[in-house]
Design a protein around this motif. Structure first.
Motif, short mmCIF file in Angstrom:
data_model
loop_
_atom_site.label_atom_id
_atom_site.label_comp_id
_atom_site.label_asym_id
_atom_site.label_seq_id
_atom_site.Cartn_x
_atom_site.Cartn_y
_atom_site.Cartn_z
N GLY A 142 0.78 -1.23 0.00
CA GLY A 142 0.00 0.00 0.00
C GLY A 142 0.82 1.28 0.00
N ARG A 143 2.10 1.18 -0.23
CA ARG A 143 2.97 2.36 -0.23
C ARG A 143 3.23 2.78 -1.67
NH1 ARG A 143 5.83 3.07 4.70
NH2 ARG A 143 6.31 5.05 3.69
N ASP A 144 2.19 3.31 -2.31
CA ASP A 144 2.25 3.63 -3.73
C ASP A 144 3.35 4.60 -4.11
OD1 ASP A 144 0.64 2.11 -5.27
OD2 ASP A 144 -0.89 3.63 -5.61
N ASP A 145 3.49 5.69 -3.35
CA ASP A 145 4.53 6.67 -3.66
C ASP A 145 5.92 6.06 -3.52
OD1 ASP A 145 2.61 8.56 -4.20
OD2 ASP A 145 2.72 9.49 -2.22
N ASP A 146 6.10 5.29 -2.45
CA ASP A 146 7.39 4.63 -2.24
C ASP A 146 7.67 3.63 -3.36
OD1 ASP A 146 7.66 6.09 0.08
OD2 ASP A 146 7.12 4.42 1.40
N SER A 147 6.63 2.91 -3.78
CA SER A 147 6.79 1.92 -4.86
C SER A 147 7.24 2.59 -6.15
CB SER A 147 5.48 1.18 -5.11
OG SER A 147 5.13 0.40 -4.02
N ALA A 148 6.59 3.69 -6.50
CA ALA A 148 6.92 4.38 -7.74
C ALA A 148 8.34 4.92 -7.71
CB ALA A 148 5.92 5.52 -7.99
N ALA A 149 8.74 5.52 -6.61
CA ALA A 149 10.09 6.06 -6.50
C ALA A 149 11.14 4.94 -6.55
CB ALA A 149 10.23 6.86 -5.21
N ALA A 150 10.87 3.85 -5.84
CA ALA A 150 11.80 2.71 -5.84
C ALA A 150 11.93 2.13 -7.24
CB ALA A 150 11.32 1.64 -4.86
N PHE A 151 10.79 1.95 -7.91
CA PHE A 151 10.83 1.39 -9.26
C PHE A 151 11.60 2.30 -10.21
CE2 PHE A 151 9.13 1.38 -13.57
CZ PHE A 151 9.58 0.13 -13.98
N GLN A 152 11.33 3.58 -10.19
CA GLN A 152 11.99 4.49 -11.13
C GLN A 152 13.50 4.50 -10.92
OE1 GLN A 152 10.80 5.68 -13.80
NE2 GLN A 152 8.68 5.19 -13.37
N GLN A 153 13.93 4.49 -9.69
CA GLN A 153 15.37 4.49 -9.42
C GLN A 153 16.01 3.18 -9.90
OE1 GLN A 153 16.49 5.04 -5.28
NE2 GLN A 153 18.12 6.40 -5.98
N PHE A 154 15.38 2.07 -9.59
CA PHE A 154 15.90 0.77 -10.02
C PHE A 154 15.89 0.68 -11.54
CE2 PHE A 154 15.40 -3.93 -10.60
CZ PHE A 154 16.59 -4.31 -10.01
N ARG A 155 14.81 1.14 -12.17
CA ARG A 155 14.70 1.10 -13.63
C ARG A 155 15.84 1.89 -14.29
NH1 ARG A 155 13.18 4.33 -17.61
NH2 ARG A 155 12.53 5.96 -16.18
N ARG A 156 16.11 3.07 -13.78
CA ARG A 156 17.20 3.87 -14.35
C ARG A 156 18.54 3.13 -14.25
NH1 ARG A 156 14.62 8.11 -11.61
NH2 ARG A 156 16.32 8.23 -10.13
N GLY A 157 18.79 2.52 -13.10
CA GLY A 157 20.04 1.78 -12.92
C GLY A 157 20.13 0.58 -13.84
N VAL A 158 19.04 -0.17 -13.95
CA VAL A 158 19.02 -1.37 -14.81
C VAL A 158 19.20 -1.00 -16.27
CG1 VAL A 158 17.53 -3.25 -15.66
CG2 VAL A 158 17.67 -2.78 -13.21
N THR A 159 18.52 0.03 -16.73
CA THR A 159 18.64 0.41 -18.14
C THR A 159 20.02 0.99 -18.44
OG1 THR A 159 17.52 2.51 -17.73
CG2 THR A 159 16.18 0.71 -18.56
N ARG A 160 20.61 1.70 -17.48
CA ARG A 160 21.97 2.21 -17.66
C ARG A 160 22.97 1.05 -17.72
NH1 ARG A 160 23.20 7.92 -15.02
NH2 ARG A 160 25.29 7.08 -15.24
N ALA A 161 22.79 0.05 -16.86
CA ALA A 161 23.68 -1.11 -16.87
C ALA A 161 23.57 -1.84 -18.20
CB ALA A 161 23.33 -2.06 -15.71
N ASP A 162 22.36 -1.96 -18.72
CA ASP A 162 22.15 -2.62 -20.00
C ASP A 162 22.81 -1.81 -21.13
OD1 ASP A 162 21.01 -4.62 -21.76
OD2 ASP A 162 19.49 -3.14 -22.30
N GLY A 163 22.62 -0.52 -21.13
CA GLY A 163 23.18 0.33 -22.18
C GLY A 163 24.69 0.40 -22.18
N SER A 164 25.29 0.22 -21.00
CA SER A 164 26.75 0.27 -20.92
C SER A 164 27.38 -1.12 -20.91
CB SER A 164 27.17 1.04 -19.66
OG SER A 164 26.75 0.36 -18.49
N HIS A 165 26.56 -2.13 -21.16
CA HIS A 165 27.02 -3.53 -21.21
C HIS A 165 27.67 -3.95 -19.88
CE1 HIS A 165 26.03 -3.40 -25.41
NE2 HIS A 165 26.78 -2.34 -25.55
N GLU A 166 27.10 -3.47 -18.79
CA GLU A 166 27.59 -3.80 -17.44
C GLU A 166 26.53 -4.60 -16.67
OE1 GLU A 166 30.50 -3.53 -16.22
OE2 GLU A 166 31.49 -2.07 -17.52
N LEU A 167 25.94 -5.58 -17.34
CA LEU A 167 24.89 -6.37 -16.69
C LEU A 167 25.41 -7.18 -15.51
CD1 LEU A 167 22.82 -7.56 -19.78
CD2 LEU A 167 22.25 -5.77 -18.13
N SER A 168 26.72 -7.32 -15.42
CA SER A 168 27.29 -8.03 -14.27
C SER A 168 26.94 -7.32 -12.97
CB SER A 168 28.81 -8.14 -14.41
OG SER A 168 29.41 -6.85 -14.43
N LEU A 169 26.62 -6.04 -13.04
CA LEU A 169 26.22 -5.30 -11.85
C LEU A 169 24.92 -5.83 -11.25
CD1 LEU A 169 26.90 -1.64 -13.07
CD2 LEU A 169 28.36 -3.05 -11.60
#
Length: 119
Positions: free
Chosen positions: A41-68
């Motif tokens: 039920g923590r919608d705001d926290d969920s959205a913020a957590a997801f967006q931060q994780f998404r940015r990190g995951v997509t950056r890792a993918d774009g820089s070919h650093e999936l080992s992270l």
């Protein structure tokens, strides 16, 4: 939760790339930690957590650093969070799908998905 990144990630990069890699590590670490802390039920926290994780995951993918992403702990809990988030936030489904697709490029994440009862 402590997260340990492989020593080889980013080895031999120039100073600008090292800064970008450190930012990617920070986004993944902080997003992962936030996902593990989000309560029901923590919608705001969920959205913020997801967006931060998404940015990190997509950056890792774009820089070919999936080992992270390989050594992140509690993969099933993260996958469960992503499924719940997609179900509750229809407008984010494409973004969630993109993150899951990137995570599933790794065999450890594939194994966690197979063993998960949420997928």
């Amino acid at each position: 939760q402590a997260i340990w990144f492989t020593a080889s990630a980013g080895a031999g990069l120039g100073p600008g790339m090292e800064v970008a890699l450190e930012e990617t590590k920070r986004l993944i670490h902080d997003g992962h930690a936030a996902i593990l802390k989000v309560g029901p039920g923590r919608d705001d926290d969920s959205a913020a957590a997801f967006q931060q994780f998404r940015r990190g995951v997509t950056r890792a993918d774009g820089s070919h650093e999936l080992s992270l992403l390989q050594e992140l702990e509690q993969k099933q809990k993260v996958l469960g969070f992503l499924v719940d988030f997609a179900q509750n936030r229809r407008s984010h489904r494409r973004q969630v799908s993109s993150v899951v697709s990137i995570l599933l490029k790794d065999s450890k994440w594939q194994e966690a998905a197979k063993d998960s009862d949420v997928l």
